[in-house]
Design a protein around this motif. Sequence first.
Motif, PDB file in Angstrom:
ATOM      1  N   CYS A  23       6.182  -1.666   5.542  1.00  0.00           N
ATOM      2  CA  CYS A  23       5.472  -0.410   5.644  1.00  0.00           C
ATOM      3  C   CYS A  23       5.081  -0.178   7.086  1.00  0.00           C
ATOM      4  CB  CYS A  23       4.239  -0.385   4.758  1.00  0.00           C
ATOM      5  SG  CYS A  23       3.465   1.230   4.771  1.00  0.00           S
ATOM      6  N   SER A  25       4.533   2.525   8.674  1.00  0.00           N
ATOM      7  CA  SER A  25       4.161   3.920   8.800  1.00  0.00           C
ATOM      8  C   SER A  25       3.165   4.131   9.930  1.00  0.00           C
ATOM      9  CB  SER A  25       3.536   4.396   7.494  1.00  0.00           C
ATOM     10  OG  SER A  25       2.390   3.634   7.243  1.00  0.00           O
ATOM     11  N   SER A  30      -2.524   1.229   5.902  1.00  0.00           N
ATOM     12  CA  SER A  30      -1.594   0.808   4.857  1.00  0.00           C
ATOM     13  C   SER A  30      -0.951  -0.503   5.257  1.00  0.00           C
ATOM     14  CB  SER A  30      -0.537   1.874   4.609  1.00  0.00           C
ATOM     15  OG  SER A  30       0.181   2.103   5.788  1.00  0.00           O
ATOM     16  N   VAL A  33      -3.856  -3.134   4.478  1.00  0.00           N
ATOM     17  CA  VAL A  33      -4.393  -3.201   3.122  1.00  0.00           C
ATOM     18  C   VAL A  33      -3.279  -3.344   2.097  1.00  0.00           C
ATOM     19  CG1 VAL A  33      -5.762  -2.047   1.369  1.00  0.00           C
ATOM     20  CG2 VAL A  33      -6.395  -1.850   3.751  1.00  0.00           C
ATOM     21  N   GLY A  34      -2.433  -2.342   2.030  1.00  0.00           N
ATOM     22  CA  GLY A  34      -1.426  -2.323   0.979  1.00  0.00           C
ATOM     23  C   GLY A  34      -0.462  -3.489   1.037  1.00  0.00           C
ATOM     24  N   ASN A  35       0.128  -3.703   2.185  1.00  0.00           N
ATOM     25  CA  ASN A  35       1.149  -4.731   2.274  1.00  0.00           C
ATOM     26  C   ASN A  35       0.591  -6.122   2.153  1.00  0.00           C
ATOM     27  OD1 ASN A  35       3.319  -3.083   2.490  1.00  0.00           O
ATOM     28  ND2 ASN A  35       3.071  -2.809   4.677  1.00  0.00           N
TER      29      ASN A  35
ATOM     30  N   LEU B  83      -8.966  -1.923  -2.033  1.00  0.00           N
ATOM     31  CA  LEU B  83      -9.773  -0.756  -1.686  1.00  0.00           C
ATOM     32  C   LEU B  83      -9.919  -0.657  -0.181  1.00  0.00           C
ATOM     33  CD1 LEU B  83     -12.827  -0.884  -4.139  1.00  0.00           C
ATOM     34  CD2 LEU B  83     -10.771   0.520  -4.344  1.00  0.00           C
ATOM     35  N   CYS B  84      -9.853   0.561   0.293  1.00  0.00           N
ATOM     36  CA  CYS B  84     -10.256   0.840   1.665  1.00  0.00           C
ATOM     37  C   CYS B  84     -11.677   1.387   1.548  1.00  0.00           C
ATOM     38  CB  CYS B  84      -9.321   1.874   2.281  1.00  0.00           C
ATOM     39  SG  CYS B  84      -9.719   2.284   3.975  1.00  0.00           S
ATOM     40  N   PHE B  99      -7.987  11.064  13.346  1.00  0.00           N
ATOM     41  CA  PHE B  99      -7.622  11.847  12.161  1.00  0.00           C
ATOM     42  C   PHE B  99      -8.843  12.097  11.282  1.00  0.00           C
ATOM     43  CE2 PHE B  99      -8.000   9.023   8.528  1.00  0.00           C
ATOM     44  CZ  PHE B  99      -8.134   7.790   9.141  1.00  0.00           C
ATOM     45  N   ASP B 137     -10.664  -3.532   2.582  1.00  0.00           N
ATOM     46  CA  ASP B 137     -10.658  -3.264   4.014  1.00  0.00           C
ATOM     47  C   ASP B 137     -11.907  -2.462   4.346  1.00  0.00           C
ATOM     48  OD1 ASP B 137      -9.770  -3.095   6.648  1.00  0.00           O
ATOM     49  OD2 ASP B 137      -8.732  -1.211   6.294  1.00  0.00           O
ATOM     50  N   PHE B 139     -13.763  -0.071   6.456  1.00  0.00           N
ATOM     51  CA  PHE B 139     -13.209   0.976   7.293  1.00  0.00           C
ATOM     52  C   PHE B 139     -14.310   1.989   7.587  1.00  0.00           C
ATOM     53  CE2 PHE B 139     -10.039   4.478   7.975  1.00  0.00           C
ATOM     54  CZ  PHE B 139      -9.179   3.803   8.822  1.00  0.00           C
ATOM     55  N   THR B 173     -11.510  -2.999  10.168  1.00  0.00           N
ATOM     56  CA  THR B 173     -10.927  -2.235  11.268  1.00  0.00           C
ATOM     57  C   THR B 173     -12.078  -1.742  12.136  1.00  0.00           C
ATOM     58  OG1 THR B 173      -9.092  -1.527   9.853  1.00  0.00           O
ATOM     59  CG2 THR B 173      -9.496  -0.237  11.846  1.00  0.00           C
ATOM     60  N   GLU B 268       0.819   2.258  17.700  1.00  0.00           N
ATOM     61  CA  GLU B 268       1.266   3.281  16.750  1.00  0.00           C
ATOM     62  C   GLU B 268       1.381   4.641  17.425  1.00  0.00           C
ATOM     63  OE1 GLU B 268       1.759   2.202  13.628  1.00  0.00           O
ATOM     64  OE2 GLU B 268       0.979   0.234  14.136  1.00  0.00           O
ATOM     65  N   VAL B 271      -1.005  10.251  15.064  1.00  0.00           N
ATOM     66  CA  VAL B 271      -0.817  11.210  13.972  1.00  0.00           C
ATOM     67  C   VAL B 271      -1.847  12.309  14.179  1.00  0.00           C
ATOM     68  CG1 VAL B 271      -0.875  11.576  11.479  1.00  0.00           C
ATOM     69  CG2 VAL B 271      -0.016   9.425  12.405  1.00  0.00           C
ATOM     70  N   CYS B 330       3.382   1.565   0.013  1.00  0.00           N
ATOM     71  CA  CYS B 330       2.064   0.937   0.155  1.00  0.00           C
ATOM     72  C   CYS B 330       1.223   0.898  -1.118  1.00  0.00           C
ATOM     73  CB  CYS B 330       1.276   1.633   1.262  1.00  0.00           C
ATOM     74  SG  CYS B 330       0.793   3.317   0.857  1.00  0.00           S
ATOM     75  N   TYR B 336      -3.944   1.051  -4.790  1.00  0.00           N
ATOM     76  CA  TYR B 336      -4.836   0.999  -3.636  1.00  0.00           C
ATOM     77  C   TYR B 336      -5.543   2.353  -3.493  1.00  0.00           C
ATOM     78  CZ  TYR B 336      -5.161   1.922   1.486  1.00  0.00           C
ATOM     79  OH  TYR B 336      -5.532   2.332   2.730  1.00  0.00           O
ATOM     80  N   HIS B 349      -7.133   6.500   2.863  1.00  0.00           N
ATOM     81  CA  HIS B 349      -8.056   7.039   3.859  1.00  0.00           C
ATOM     82  C   HIS B 349      -7.574   8.352   4.463  1.00  0.00           C
ATOM     83  CE1 HIS B 349      -5.076   4.673   5.949  1.00  0.00           C
ATOM     84  NE2 HIS B 349      -5.336   5.351   7.048  1.00  0.00           N
ATOM     85  N   GLN B 350      -6.254   8.533   4.503  1.00  0.00           N
ATOM     86  CA  GLN B 350      -5.723   9.761   5.104  1.00  0.00           C
ATOM     87  C   GLN B 350      -6.024  10.994   4.252  1.00  0.00           C
ATOM     88  OE1 GLN B 350      -4.046  10.370   7.964  1.00  0.00           O
ATOM     89  NE2 GLN B 350      -3.446   8.363   8.739  1.00  0.00           N
ATOM     90  N   CYS B 399       5.265   7.147   4.894  1.00  0.00           N
ATOM     91  CA  CYS B 399       3.866   7.308   4.489  1.00  0.00           C
ATOM     92  C   CYS B 399       3.689   8.652   3.765  1.00  0.00           C
ATOM     93  CB  CYS B 399       3.010   7.260   5.745  1.00  0.00           C
ATOM     94  SG  CYS B 399       1.313   7.745   5.508  1.00  0.00           S
ATOM     95  N   ASN B 402       1.443  11.029   5.691  1.00  0.00           N
ATOM     96  CA  ASN B 402       2.125  11.580   6.858  1.00  0.00           C
ATOM     97  C   ASN B 402       3.068  12.704   6.440  1.00  0.00           C
ATOM     98  OD1 ASN B 402       2.498  11.482   9.612  1.00  0.00           O
ATOM     99  ND2 ASN B 402       4.137   9.979   9.533  1.00  0.00           N
TER     100      ASN B 402
END
Lengths: 53, 440
Positions: A23, A25, A30, A33-35, B83-84, B99, B137, B139, B173, B268, B271, B330, B336, B349-350, B399, B402
């Motif tokens: 992932c 992305s 993600s 957390v996800g992976n 969970l986030c 974002f 996570d 956040f 994070t 990254e 975004v 994901c 999640y 979260h997005q 994503c 995204n």
Amino acid sequence: MIKTISTPREKKVTGCGECRSTCQSACKTSCTVGNQSCERITREENPEKINRK
Amino acid sequence: MVHIFNFENYNYIYDSGSGSLHECDKDTADYLKAKYECGAMPALSAEKIAEIEADISALKDKGLLFADEVKTAPMKPKDAKALCLHICHDCNLRCRYCFADEGAYHSEREFMSLETAKTAIDFLLKNSGNRKVLEVDFFGGEPLMCLDTVKKTVAYAKAEAAKLGKKFLFTTTTNALLLDDDAIEFFNTEMENVVLSLDGRKEVHDAIRKTRNGKGSFDLVIENIKKFVRSRGDKHYYVRGTFTSKNLDFSKDVIFLADNGFDSISMEPVVTDIADLQISDEHLGTVCTEYETLCNQYLERHKAGKGFNFFHFNIDLEGGTCLQKRVSACGAGNEYFSVVPNGDLYPCHQFAGDKNFLMGNVKDGIIRGDIREKFASNSLFTREECDGCFAKFICSGGCSANNYNFMGDMNKPYPVTCAMMKKRIECGMHALARKKDGKN
């Protein structure tokens, strides 16, 4: 000449090795957390057993 | 399908059906391109063509070339795994590209109560089925603005999980502004992973990541992050940067981070829809060239014994990943969820704060099962544009957020993101090959 560099050791329906590489992305967590969850859970839940289901 | 590509003088064939990577000479690459993609057929001797065809045939017989691709729909896990936890919707920085509306998520700045955090933990435990290992996570906003709540939530989660024979893995994070000795000790004791935001060179970082009074934050965080990383031992962390159209020479920022002693780095693409920061079509050529520059430096460092881990060049073709993951990515919105300070649940979260994606809350659980079903159904096979792409089993279709934010549809991949993704995958494959045979 064609030389094989890399090939999967085993095809699995579920039960993975290192999911963080999949992932990629642009989103922020993600990847953390996800992976990570998938990787840890499948590692500890006996992937071979899950694959037989 | 096969993807034939070159990185400088190296030629590669990636077979998406088998997940195999091969290296070949230029004649073979040109021949394959002409035969299976497009391009002029090279002038080759009959012996050479026979040799290439024999190689192809042998690999086909082994299932390592032109292998059938999986076409089946993924399984749909019904159990939550992560969970986030938006422990606060407030931040002590005002980063232009954020974002999350500089931490507020287009709403009031607020903190999650300990009671809500505990209820979120209960929600995850209750909905986790047979899963043994769960993840949270922390956040924001900036989680270190409410470290006490984080500490108490961790203690509660561990105690409740133990009663059920389960275990939590925690991640935070953070922007590192409040990363003092107390926080470092806590992170090293309790956090499986820590993601620290740092964009690279001081001038790059300071141009975007400013304090509330408008000053650059680089000098306020760099020593905190260095101290933390020195204390981290072999536990996981990522120093995570963001590049924008203002620093398309971002390889310099990655190398800067490596030179500062960070050996686990992510960088990254931003975004955002902010015009002077976003990465768009016009930047793609430069970005792709920059990834190549970075890949070469990454390999040089590796060869010199000063290697570092760059997230996007990590391609594990041997261990591979499970089919479910390869086609469904994901797990947002299904396995999640994000929990905002008042306890409302969103797919990730997005999507936080977008009422169209409000799924329920941690007290009452998932109310909008239709949203969960929609996310659970998203896969490579619902993304038509992915069908002809070599990268699909590695990027997993990208994503959802995204896609939704840029294309208005979770199942329509954003071409700019795809182009960068594909380039990173090619770089990752090149790095894998060169590291493997030591020819870099």
